[in-house]
Design a protein around this motif. Structure first.
Motif, short mmCIF file in Angstrom:
data_model
loop_
_atom_site.label_atom_id
_atom_site.label_comp_id
_atom_site.label_asym_id
_atom_site.label_seq_id
_atom_site.Cartn_x
_atom_site.Cartn_y
_atom_site.Cartn_z
N ILE A 141 -3.23 2.03 0.96
CA ILE A 141 -2.53 3.07 0.21
C ILE A 141 -3.01 3.09 -1.24
N LEU A 189 9.59 1.91 -0.67
CA LEU A 189 9.09 1.84 0.71
C LEU A 189 9.60 0.55 1.32
N VAL A 236 1.06 8.05 0.99
CA VAL A 236 1.76 7.13 1.89
C VAL A 236 1.94 7.78 3.27
#
Length: 293
Positions: free
Chosen positions: A109, A145, A276
């Motif tokens: 990412i 996240l 993401v």
């Protein structure tokens, strides 16, 4: 044959969300428009890409073959658009996640984000989900996240996979009574799920090792002296999965959620969120491709 990127984006989104209605919300288009784009794409490739049923939609074999290529083409398209965009996002972005997810998912990412948005500076805070969500609610994090999202926070589910009992492939430690465990320290939701599972089936255990580090847990299991509860995608090939046949109860699935407040176009959080989503789309498409092969 030339593919239309808008049709491919609709295809990838429907494949991800398994729903035309949810895809229309994500893409900010009416559902009929999404359906028409899929129909045009199916006509172009001369194949049915989705099986529609009461529970939603699933990919056909041809759909699974197309998915990894569609993800790759959209990635190249988005990179080109970002490279030519004058209003590149800049500034600091505070990201909250767990040590496990940072170790296993964050590398790719960050690589993608750095290539597309070199002016974006990222500060990562790792911790257990409860503390991460608390920091987010206090405004100390821009985007999160992690798992166990509180019901009062608006979020989207990025990834779902089972929590599994594992030990070293060459070890018989799982046969011991009480079974020695290596788990995350107190405060980790995974730890409570694992211990509650053992209590419910009346299996004796002893806490032989605990750590706040994912690397520490993997090292303990690799030693051959401990059993742990680990997400399949975050383990390694030297581990074996333990099931009810081995005396270990199923632990269910864990969901990784993403939440952020600034949804403005070209905002740092919105750009990071797009990267993401793309990563987890790629991850799922890779699994589809492996199944087809």
């Amino acid at each position: 044959m030339n593919f239309d990127t808008s049709q491919l984006r609709s295809f990838v989104t429907v494949a991800e969300l398994k729903s035309f209605s949810k895809s229309s919300e994500r893409l900010c288009r009416v559902q009929s428009a999404i359906s028409q784009q899929i129909q045009k794409l199916e006509k172009q490739v001369n194949a049915v890409l989705f099986i529609r049923n009461r529970n939603g939609v699933t990919l056909t074999a041809q759909g699974e073959r197309l998915l990894p290529y569609a993800v790759k083409m959209l990635s190249i398209n988005d990179e080109a658009v970002s490279a030519l965009c004058e209003n590149q996002p800049k500034g600091w972005l505070r990201v909250g996640t767990s040590d496990t997810y940072a170790t296993c998912f964050l590398k790719d990412i960050l690589m993608s984000c750095s290539e597309r948005y070199p002016g974006l500076q990222i500060e990562v805070h790792c911790g257990y989900s409860e503390s991460i969500w608390t920091m987010y609610e206090k405004g100390q994090l821009d985007i999160v996240l992690t798992q166990c999202c509180p019901s009062n926070i608006n979020s989207e589910t990025l990834h779902v996979e089972p929590l599994l009992w594992m030990c070293s492939r060459t070890s018989d430690v799982y046969k011991k009574t009480p079974v020695p465990l290596a788990l995350f320290s107190k405060g980790c939701a995974d730890r409570e799920i694992a211990l509650n599972g053992l209590v419910q089936v009346g299996k004796d255990y002893t806490m032989g090792f605990h750590s706040s580090s994912h690397a520490g847990i993997l090292a303990a299991v690799s030693s051959g002296y401990y059993v742990s509860a680990i997400l399949a995608s975050t383990s390694n090939q030297d581990f074996k999965v333990l099931t009810e046949t081995d005396g270990f109860p199923p632990l269910g699935n864990l969901e990784i959620s993403m939440a952020y407040n600034d949804h403005a176009d070209n905002s740092p959080t919105q750009m990071f969120a797009c990267v993401v989503r793309e990563y987890f789309r790629w991850s799922r498409s890779r699994k589809h491709q492996l199944k087809v092969v």
